[in-house]
Each structure stands twice: as structure tokens, then as C-alpha cells.
Write a protein that holds these residues in place. Structure first.
Motif, PDB file in Angstrom:
ATOM      1  N   SER A   1       0.833  -1.194   0.000  1.00  0.00           N
ATOM      2  CA  SER A   1       0.000   0.000   0.000  1.00  0.00           C
ATOM      3  C   SER A   1       0.874   1.253   0.000  1.00  0.00           C
ATOM      4  CB  SER A   1      -0.977  -0.071   1.183  1.00  0.00           C
ATOM      5  OG  SER A   1      -0.998   1.128   1.875  1.00  0.00           O
ATOM      6  N   GLU A   2       1.965   1.236   0.756  1.00  0.00           N
ATOM      7  CA  GLU A   2       2.866   2.391   0.768  1.00  0.00           C
ATOM      8  C   GLU A   2       3.581   2.552  -0.585  1.00  0.00           C
ATOM      9  OE1 GLU A   2       5.396   2.540   4.253  1.00  0.00           O
ATOM     10  OE2 GLU A   2       6.353   4.373   3.505  1.00  0.00           O
ATOM     11  N   ALA A   3       3.865   1.433  -1.218  1.00  0.00           N
ATOM     12  CA  ALA A   3       4.556   1.488  -2.520  1.00  0.00           C
ATOM     13  C   ALA A   3       3.579   1.796  -3.652  1.00  0.00           C
ATOM     14  CB  ALA A   3       5.267   0.167  -2.788  1.00  0.00           C
ATOM     15  N   GLY A   4       2.277   1.825  -3.343  1.00  0.00           N
ATOM     16  CA  GLY A   4       1.278   2.115  -4.367  1.00  0.00           C
ATOM     17  C   GLY A   4       0.954   0.908  -5.240  1.00  0.00           C
ATOM     18  N   LEU A   5       1.259  -0.278  -4.769  1.00  0.00           N
ATOM     19  CA  LEU A   5       1.007  -1.485  -5.558  1.00  0.00           C
ATOM     20  C   LEU A   5      -0.366  -2.053  -5.262  1.00  0.00           C
ATOM     21  CD1 LEU A   5       4.450  -3.199  -4.957  1.00  0.00           C
ATOM     22  CD2 LEU A   5       3.602  -2.451  -7.198  1.00  0.00           C
ATOM     23  N   GLU A   6      -0.952  -2.655  -6.294  1.00  0.00           N
ATOM     24  CA  GLU A   6      -2.239  -3.318  -6.101  1.00  0.00           C
ATOM     25  C   GLU A   6      -2.070  -4.548  -5.227  1.00  0.00           C
ATOM     26  OE1 GLU A   6      -4.840  -4.526  -9.520  1.00  0.00           O
ATOM     27  OE2 GLU A   6      -4.046  -2.570 -10.201  1.00  0.00           O
ATOM     28  N   GLN A   7      -3.063  -4.824  -4.429  1.00  0.00           N
ATOM     29  CA  GLN A   7      -3.010  -5.991  -3.553  1.00  0.00           C
ATOM     30  C   GLN A   7      -3.616  -7.184  -4.294  1.00  0.00           C
ATOM     31  OE1 GLN A   7      -1.761  -5.411  -0.322  1.00  0.00           O
ATOM     32  NE2 GLN A   7      -1.594  -7.637  -0.343  1.00  0.00           N
ATOM     33  N   PRO A   8      -2.802  -8.172  -4.691  1.00  0.00           N
ATOM     34  CA  PRO A   8      -3.378  -9.292  -5.441  1.00  0.00           C
ATOM     35  C   PRO A   8      -4.211 -10.206  -4.542  1.00  0.00           C
ATOM     36  CG  PRO A   8      -0.952  -9.224  -5.590  1.00  0.00           C
ATOM     37  CD  PRO A   8      -1.367  -8.313  -4.483  1.00  0.00           C
ATOM     38  N   GLU A   9      -5.070 -10.991  -5.177  1.00  0.00           N
ATOM     39  CA  GLU A   9      -5.816 -12.040  -4.459  1.00  0.00           C
ATOM     40  C   GLU A   9      -4.816 -13.024  -3.870  1.00  0.00           C
ATOM     41  OE1 GLU A   9      -9.271 -12.776  -4.120  1.00  0.00           O
ATOM     42  OE2 GLU A   9      -9.229 -10.611  -4.560  1.00  0.00           O
ATOM     43  N   PRO A  10      -5.128 -13.633  -2.723  1.00  0.00           N
ATOM     44  CA  PRO A  10      -4.205 -14.628  -2.167  1.00  0.00           C
ATOM     45  C   PRO A  10      -3.882 -15.712  -3.210  1.00  0.00           C
ATOM     46  CG  PRO A  10      -5.977 -14.199  -0.632  1.00  0.00           C
ATOM     47  CD  PRO A  10      -6.325 -13.451  -1.887  1.00  0.00           C
ATOM     48  N   ALA A  11      -2.608 -16.105  -3.254  1.00  0.00           N
ATOM     49  CA  ALA A  11      -2.196 -17.130  -4.216  1.00  0.00           C
ATOM     50  C   ALA A  11      -2.687 -18.492  -3.743  1.00  0.00           C
ATOM     51  CB  ALA A  11      -0.673 -17.135  -4.348  1.00  0.00           C
ATOM     52  N   ARG A  12      -3.055 -19.336  -4.717  1.00  0.00           N
ATOM     53  CA  ARG A  12      -3.550 -20.669  -4.357  1.00  0.00           C
ATOM     54  C   ARG A  12      -2.590 -21.739  -4.854  1.00  0.00           C
ATOM     55  NH1 ARG A  12      -7.828 -22.697  -6.424  1.00  0.00           N
ATOM     56  NH2 ARG A  12      -7.940 -21.264  -8.192  1.00  0.00           N
ATOM     57  N   HIS A  13      -2.515 -22.826  -4.102  1.00  0.00           N
ATOM     58  CA  HIS A  13      -1.656 -23.946  -4.466  1.00  0.00           C
ATOM     59  C   HIS A  13      -2.007 -24.440  -5.879  1.00  0.00           C
ATOM     60  CE1 HIS A  13      -0.604 -28.241  -4.702  1.00  0.00           C
ATOM     61  NE2 HIS A  13       0.491 -27.817  -4.128  1.00  0.00           N
ATOM     62  N   PHE A  14      -1.001 -24.729  -6.693  1.00  0.00           N
ATOM     63  CA  PHE A  14      -1.291 -25.123  -8.071  1.00  0.00           C
ATOM     64  C   PHE A  14      -0.324 -26.190  -8.585  1.00  0.00           C
ATOM     65  CE2 PHE A  14       2.094 -23.019 -10.567  1.00  0.00           C
ATOM     66  CZ  PHE A  14       2.648 -22.199  -9.600  1.00  0.00           C
ATOM     67  N   TYR A  15      -0.268 -27.330  -8.027  1.00  0.00           N
ATOM     68  CA  TYR A  15       0.539 -28.447  -8.545  1.00  0.00           C
ATOM     69  C   TYR A  15       1.985 -28.401  -8.048  1.00  0.00           C
ATOM     70  CZ  TYR A  15       2.805 -31.795 -11.711  1.00  0.00           C
ATOM     71  OH  TYR A  15       3.525 -32.826 -12.218  1.00  0.00           O
ATOM     72  N   MET A  16       2.659 -27.272  -8.256  1.00  0.00           N
ATOM     73  CA  MET A  16       4.065 -27.178  -7.859  1.00  0.00           C
ATOM     74  C   MET A  16       4.178 -27.228  -6.339  1.00  0.00           C
ATOM     75  SD  MET A  16       5.791 -26.684 -10.612  1.00  0.00           S
ATOM     76  CE  MET A  16       5.534 -26.161 -12.296  1.00  0.00           C
ATOM     77  N   ASP A  17       5.283 -27.813  -5.881  1.00  0.00           N
ATOM     78  CA  ASP A  17       5.475 -27.965  -4.436  1.00  0.00           C
ATOM     79  C   ASP A  17       6.978 -28.060  -4.145  1.00  0.00           C
ATOM     80  OD1 ASP A  17       5.406 -28.609  -1.779  1.00  0.00           O
ATOM     81  OD2 ASP A  17       4.345 -30.525  -2.040  1.00  0.00           O
ATOM     82  N   GLY A  18       7.603 -26.900  -4.044  1.00  0.00           N
ATOM     83  CA  GLY A  18       9.056 -26.859  -3.854  1.00  0.00           C
ATOM     84  C   GLY A  18       9.512 -27.583  -2.598  1.00  0.00           C
ATOM     85  N   LYS A  19       8.726 -27.448  -1.523  1.00  0.00           N
ATOM     86  CA  LYS A  19       9.120 -28.049  -0.244  1.00  0.00           C
ATOM     87  C   LYS A  19       9.186 -29.567  -0.326  1.00  0.00           C
ATOM     88  CE  LYS A  19       6.633 -24.454   2.330  1.00  0.00           C
ATOM     89  NZ  LYS A  19       5.433 -24.225   3.159  1.00  0.00           N
ATOM     90  N   ASN A  20       8.514 -30.138  -1.330  1.00  0.00           N
ATOM     91  CA  ASN A  20       8.561 -31.584  -1.482  1.00  0.00           C
ATOM     92  C   ASN A  20       9.194 -32.008  -2.813  1.00  0.00           C
ATOM     93  OD1 ASN A  20       7.280 -32.704   1.002  1.00  0.00           O
ATOM     94  ND2 ASN A  20       5.714 -31.208   0.390  1.00  0.00           N
ATOM     95  N   GLY A  21       9.954 -31.087  -3.402  1.00  0.00           N
ATOM     96  CA  GLY A  21      10.762 -31.461  -4.560  1.00  0.00           C
ATOM     97  C   GLY A  21      10.073 -31.399  -5.906  1.00  0.00           C
ATOM     98  N   LYS A  22       8.920 -30.710  -5.976  1.00  0.00           N
ATOM     99  CA  LYS A  22       8.267 -30.572  -7.275  1.00  0.00           C
ATOM    100  C   LYS A  22       8.456 -29.121  -7.726  1.00  0.00           C
ATOM    101  CE  LYS A  22       4.130 -32.905  -7.625  1.00  0.00           C
ATOM    102  NZ  LYS A  22       2.661 -32.795  -7.618  1.00  0.00           N
ATOM    103  N   HIS A  23       9.472 -28.908  -8.551  1.00  0.00           N
ATOM    104  CA  HIS A  23       9.947 -27.553  -8.839  1.00  0.00           C
ATOM    105  C   HIS A  23       9.524 -27.034 -10.208  1.00  0.00           C
ATOM    106  CE1 HIS A  23      12.505 -27.164  -5.294  1.00  0.00           C
ATOM    107  NE2 HIS A  23      12.725 -28.461  -5.419  1.00  0.00           N
ATOM    108  N   THR A  24       9.799 -25.763 -10.436  1.00  0.00           N
ATOM    109  CA  THR A  24       9.643 -25.210 -11.778  1.00  0.00           C
ATOM    110  C   THR A  24      10.845 -25.670 -12.616  1.00  0.00           C
ATOM    111  OG1 THR A  24      10.797 -23.174 -11.181  1.00  0.00           O
ATOM    112  CG2 THR A  24       8.413 -23.166 -10.943  1.00  0.00           C
ATOM    113  N   GLU A  25      10.799 -25.428 -13.900  1.00  0.00           N
ATOM    114  CA  GLU A  25      11.871 -25.917 -14.774  1.00  0.00           C
ATOM    115  C   GLU A  25      13.196 -25.187 -14.561  1.00  0.00           C
ATOM    116  OE1 GLU A  25      10.064 -25.528 -18.595  1.00  0.00           O
ATOM    117  OE2 GLU A  25       9.043 -27.471 -18.471  1.00  0.00           O
ATOM    118  N   HIS A  26      13.137 -24.057 -13.873  1.00  0.00           N
ATOM    119  CA  HIS A  26      14.364 -23.255 -13.699  1.00  0.00           C
ATOM    120  C   HIS A  26      15.396 -23.917 -12.800  1.00  0.00           C
ATOM    121  CE1 HIS A  26      12.209 -20.087 -15.679  1.00  0.00           C
ATOM    122  NE2 HIS A  26      11.266 -20.128 -14.774  1.00  0.00           N
TER     123      HIS A  26
END
Lengths: 331, 256
Positions: free
Chosen positions: B211-236
Motif C-alpha cells: 500500500s505504501e509502494a502504491g502497488l495493487e493488492q493481489p488475491e491470495p495465491a492458491r496452491h497449483f501443482y508445484m510444491d518446492g518443499k517436497n521437490g516438485k519444482h519449476t523448470e528453472h
């Protein structure tokens, strides 16, 4: 040396009688080993020479981050990665306080950096060489920082106060880097596989001559050197420093169990120094003229960092201005 | 050794690897900035943050290696595990992008990291509490620094605002990992060892700075298949590890 072939603008030295009263007073202070400080009067040639030398030195610290940065993302262990990050961070720090020392002489950091990017001023020839294996991180620390220290120790007594004081801190940190570099090579030689040992020897073969070139060609007959010495910016000749470096380095080379790519290198009982072979000065002058292995890439990377970062710096300035206005209107 | 003890031990090692891998991968991304930063001061600052994170990673890896007790040391854990074994947060592995991407990434992480480390200083595990206490001082500075840059870029120029908004929009989808916890994290929190869920405090702080930076507040992000904590990563991540682990992979038994 991190500053090579610095032009003083002098064709020959003036004697005290030929000097103006201010100039004479200045020279007498220098002769008496009294430090010159930013607010003191100084000859224009002295100021310009120092700006050239310190800016070249600062540019070299910054460009010198790149050959090591080339291995930063591939450092082999946590310890080595931490060491290399810390070393590169120190170099950025050296660049920063050298630029500050330079600014006390009335030069502008951004302008001097632009001159570097336009190819109008140089950085040390050594950083145009590529780093091809991890052993190069050891060779650079040991040989390149080692040569830099031999050059910079006398600069701690340079007549210009801010430069001399910057050198004290730089030398302390570089001694540390040099030991770390040597330790990288020693570990590979003592505990490494045959492949690793070959890597070390190869790195030494490639960095040996360029390190000796860092001191620049013989300056026995150079009016620039004579003037720099009279001003006590420079304290020793290039050949003398090169010999000092070589004399301290060869025993370390033997302790590693490696050899130098110089069949003429041998101890001379009579002189009490090591003799060494002819340096290929053509290579050195080619490198200075830009005909170098990575000179173009180094400058391109520095230039694109500054160009691509412009919007970030603009944002920071705009933000600071807005904050100022806010503070004013609140007052 | 009872099964319950060994279970906790393994759970704890797994938890430590998540902390360590996240620090490690972020430090690696910061290393990519070497020689490319928008100003010399930022070269120093980013390397500084990277050094802190790498030092913390080493401490977590050391402890994890002791708990695992399978002959692997900290270097082995960092340089010899593959992308399916890596446990870092997805946001950490995202490409460094421009300075806005790095700023947004560090900020979203720093707020989370600071909260997690604060809680870990109270951990029932003394070793964790001690490492966290030192790390917290560093993370406090990291959070302050990235917050300041969020404001500078958010309120700076039209271009910096646009770049920052784009960066946030791109990275936001990975933030569910910062607000959600899984069974392992909940269990360690109940045992008084792990930090547990810091989602509420994270959302509040991020919203304040946005809010101080003037940025829009996005909707909370929802889990979507990827799970870094359990080893399911993005291709990067695979490419990042290929570069980072090159020497250890090419010369597996070498000492450096």
C-alpha cells in the motif's frame, strides 16, 4: 600493477628554481614527506596524474570482479563459494573507496566510468585474460593479488593522503586474498587428483607472464615515471617491483611443486635475485590497445550493467526527491 | 533409537533442508548479479545479502548432515542432490530477471524469512535457536533493505512502478508456499521446534508495504501443482543446479 603507464603530462622535471612559489612550497612538503590533503594547493599536473592513476586503479578493481565472477556461480564447495563472494565484495568496496579518493581531487565518478566505457581510459591488462578453470581462482588470488600488493605497499606512503590511506585498507584485504588464493592451489596440489594438479599447472602457465606484465615495461627512461617519483606518487621503478615480486613468488611456486613457463628462470648467486626470461611486450602493448582475449567482453558487461541499471538509479533519485518535497511540505 | 525419535529426527532434517536449500538457491541467484548490478553500492549490498544467506545455508546443512548421519556432509547435501531432492521454496529459484524482479523476490521472501527466524529463536531445539538468533540479525537488515527498494521502485518513476508491478504479478503465484504449511511443518511446530505458519503476519506486512509502494493488492495465491518443499519444482531449478553443481558432478571425489 593496477594502474599502468599513467601519463603525468611531464616531458622533463622542473628544478626548484623553475617553480612558482606555490609549486616550490608544495614540492618541499612532498620532499619532507608531509602528506598532501584535498584542500591543499597542488600543481594541476599532480592532480591530473592522480585522477588518472586512481581512476585506473578503481576501474581495475571493478573490472577485476568479472573474471572471478565467471566462477562464482560454479564454486565447488560452500567454503570456496563464501570466500570468493567475500573477495569479490571486497573488490567492489575497494573500487568504491578509490572512487571516493579520486573525487576528493574534483573528478566525478560517473564521468570517469563513462570514459572507461568509451575506451578512453584503461584498466589493468591482467583482467582481459579469461578464467578457464577453477584453478584460475587460485592463480589470480596468489599471482595477481600478489603482484598488486607489491605495487600497492609503497602506495601506502603515497604523497596524496586519501590515496595512501585507501591503500592501507586495500593492502590488508589483498594479503588475505593472496593467502586464500595460494591455499586453493595448495589444496589441489596436496589433496587433489592428477586432473586437478594439471589444472593448477595450466593456470600458472597462463597467468605467469601476464602477472609479470602487470608492473609495466621498464620505466628507467620514462619522464612520466621520473615525475611521479618526484611527486612521491610512485616510489620504485617497475623493474625493481617486478624483481621483488618474482623473488618472493618463486619459492612459493617451488613449495607448490609447480613450475614456471620460463626456461630461463634461475637463482643468481651473484645478484641474490632470480634471473628470468624476456617478457613478450608486444603482447602487453596489444592488450593495452584492445587486442586482448576478453577486453571487449569486460567493457561490454560493465557498460550494459550501468546502462540497464539506469532506470533503477533514476527511480532512486526520483524517490529521494519526492521524500524531500514531502518533508518540506510537512515542515 | 525408537521409531518416534527417528521420525522426528528425519522430519527435522527435512525441515532444515528446506531452510538450507532456499538460502542456497537464493544466494546462487544473487551471485548471478556479480558485475551486473545497477550501481556499485548494489554490488556490495547484494553480495552481502548473498553471503549471509550462504552462511546460514551452511549452518542448516551442517545440522541436517548430523541428523541424517548417512556419511553425507554439508557440501554433499548442497552440491550432490538433484532437483527432485531439493527442498527450496519455488520463489527462490525464479530467474533473477531485472532489478525489479530481484527486489520483489527478495522482499516477499525476506518478510517470510524474518518471521520464521523470529519464531525459530524460540525453538525448543537449542541448536536451531542459536543459528536463528544470528540469522535473525541478518534477516532484519535484509527485510529493511528490500522494503526500502520496494518503496523506491514503487514510488520512483513510471517505469520503475511498471516494472515492479509486473514483477509482483509474475512472482505472486508462488507465494502460497509462504502462507501455507504442510503436515511436516505443522507437526514440528506442535513439537515446539519449527516456526509453523506465519501466513497471517506475512500478509499483513506485505499489504502494508504494497500500500505504501502504491502497488495493487493481489488475491491470495492458491496452491497449483508445484510444491518446492517436497521437490516438485519449476523448470528453472535444474539449470541452476547444473551450473552450481558442475565441479562436484564432474569430479565427484575431488577435494577443493
Amino acid at each position: 600493477m593496477y594502474a599502468q603507464q599513467v601519463d603525468t603530462g611531464a616531458k622533463r622535471l622542473k628544478n626548484l628554481e623553475e617553480m612558482s612559489p606555490e609549486e616550490r612550497h608544495f614540492q618541499e612538503k612532498v620532499d619532507a614527506e608531509v602528506r598532501i590533503e584535498p584542500k591543499n594547493w597542488m600543481p594541476e599536473g599532480y592532480r591530473k596524474t592522480l585522477i588518472r592513476q586512481i581512476s585506473q586503479h578503481a576501474h581495475s578493481e571493478i573490472v577485476g570482479m568479472l573474471p572471478e565472477g565467471n566462477w562464482l556461480t560454479r564454486a565447488p564447495t560452500l567454503k570456496r563459494k563464501l570466500q570468493l563472494m567475500a573477495k569479490i565484495q571486497d573488490e567492489a568496496g575497494h573500487g568504491l573507496y578509490l572512487y571516493s579518493a579520486m573525487e576528493t581531487l574534483g573528478a566525478d565518478r560517473d564521468e570517469e566510468i563513462e570514459k572507461l566505457h568509451r575506451g578512453e581510459v584503461k584498466f589493468s591488462s591482467i583482467f582481459t585474460y579469461p578464467t578457464l578453470t577453477w584453478a584460475d581462482m587460485g592463480a589470480i588470488g596468489w599471482l595477481v593479488d600478489g603482484a598488486a600488493i607489491v605495487n600497492q605497499v609503497p602506495l601506502q606512503r603515497c604523497s596524496y593522503g586519501p590515496y595512501a590511506r585507501a591503500m592501507i585498507r586495500v593492502c590488508k584485504e589483498e594479503s588475505f586474498h593472496q593467502r586464500q588464493g595460494y591455499e586453493i592451489l595448495l589444496t589441489m596440489m596436496r589433496e587433489g587428483t592428477d586432473e586437478q594438479k594439471a589444472m593448477v599447472q595450466d593456470a600458472i602457465n597462463r597467468f605467469w607472464w601476464p602477472s609479470l606484465m602487470m608492473f609495466g615495461p621498464s620505466d628507467a627512461n620514462s619522464p612520466n615515471s621520473a615525475q611521479s617519483m618526484a611527486w612521491k606518487i610512485k616510489r620504485h621503478g617497475n623493474d625493481e617491483l617486478r624483481q621483488r615480486f618474482l623473488d618472493q613468488t618463486v619459492p612459493q611456486l617451488e613449495f607448490l611443486g609447480c613450475t614456471a613457463p620460463d626456461p630461463d628462470l634461475k637463482w643468481n648467486e651473484e645478484t641474490g635475485h632470480y634471473d628470468f626470461g624476456e617478457i613478450d611486450w608486444q603482447e602487453f602493448f596489444d592488450v593495452l590497445k584492445g587486442h586482448s582475449p576478453c577486453g571487449i567482453e569486460r567493457i561490454q558487461q560493465r557498460k550494459s550493467a550501468i546502462d540497464e541499471g539506469r532506470w533503477v538509479r533514476d527511480a532512486a533519485v526520483a524517490y529521494a526527491r519526492k521524500q524531500e518535497q514531502k518533508a518540506k511540505s510537512a515542515a | 533409537m525408537t521409531n518416534a525419535f527417528s521420525d522426528t529426527r528425519n522430519a527435522l532434517a527435512e525441515y532444515l533442508l528446506r531452510l538450507a536449500d532456499t538460502d542456497m538457491v537464493l544466494a546462487q541467484r544473487l551471485c548471478e548479479w556479480c558485475g551486473n548490478a545497477p550501481a556499485l553500492e548494489e554490488e556490495v549490498a547484494m553480495m552481502n545479502v548473498g553471503l549471509d544467506l550462504l552462511g546460514q545455508a551452511r549452518n542448516w546443512y551442517d545440522y541436517a548432515a548430523e541428523l541424517l548421519d548417512d556419511g553425507r556432509d554439508a557440501d554433499h547435501l548442497a552440491f550432490r542432490r538433484n532437483e527432485r531432492e531439493y527442498r527450496n521454496l519455488l520463489i527462490a529459484e525464479q530467474p533473477r530477471g531485472d532489478y525489479a524482479v530481484t527486489t520483489a523476490k527478495q522482499f516477499l521472501f525476506d518478510v517470510w524469512h524474518h518471521l520464521v527466524l523470529s519464531r525459530l529463536t524460540e525453538s525448543g531445539d537449542e541448536r536451531i535457536a542459536a543459528v536463528a538468533a544470528k540469522a535473525l540479525k541478518e534477516a532484519t537488515y535484509h527485510r529493511r533493505r528490500s522494503t526500502e527498494w520496494m518503496l523506491r521502485l514503487g514510488q520512483g518513476t513510471e517505469e520503475s512502478y511498471r516494472r515492479l508491478s509486473d514483477a509482483v504479478q509474475n512472482l505472486w503465484r508462488f507465494t502460497y508456499e509462504l502462507t501455507d504449511t504442510d503436515a511436516l511443518e505443522d507437526r514440528l511446530a506442535e513439537a515446539g521446534i519449527g516456526a509453523g505458519n506465519v501466513g497471517d503476519a506475512w500478509r499483513t506486512e506485505v499489504a502494508r508495504v504494497f500500500s505504501e509502494a502504491g502497488l495493487e493488492q493481489p488475491e491470495p495465491a492458491r496452491h497449483f501443482y508445484m510444491d518446492g518443499k517436497n521437490g516438485k519444482h519449476t523448470e528453472h531449478l535444474g539449470f541452476l543446479l547444473a551450473e552450481m553443481q558442475y565441479l562436484q558432478r564432474a569430479y565427484p571425489d575431488a577435494i577443493w
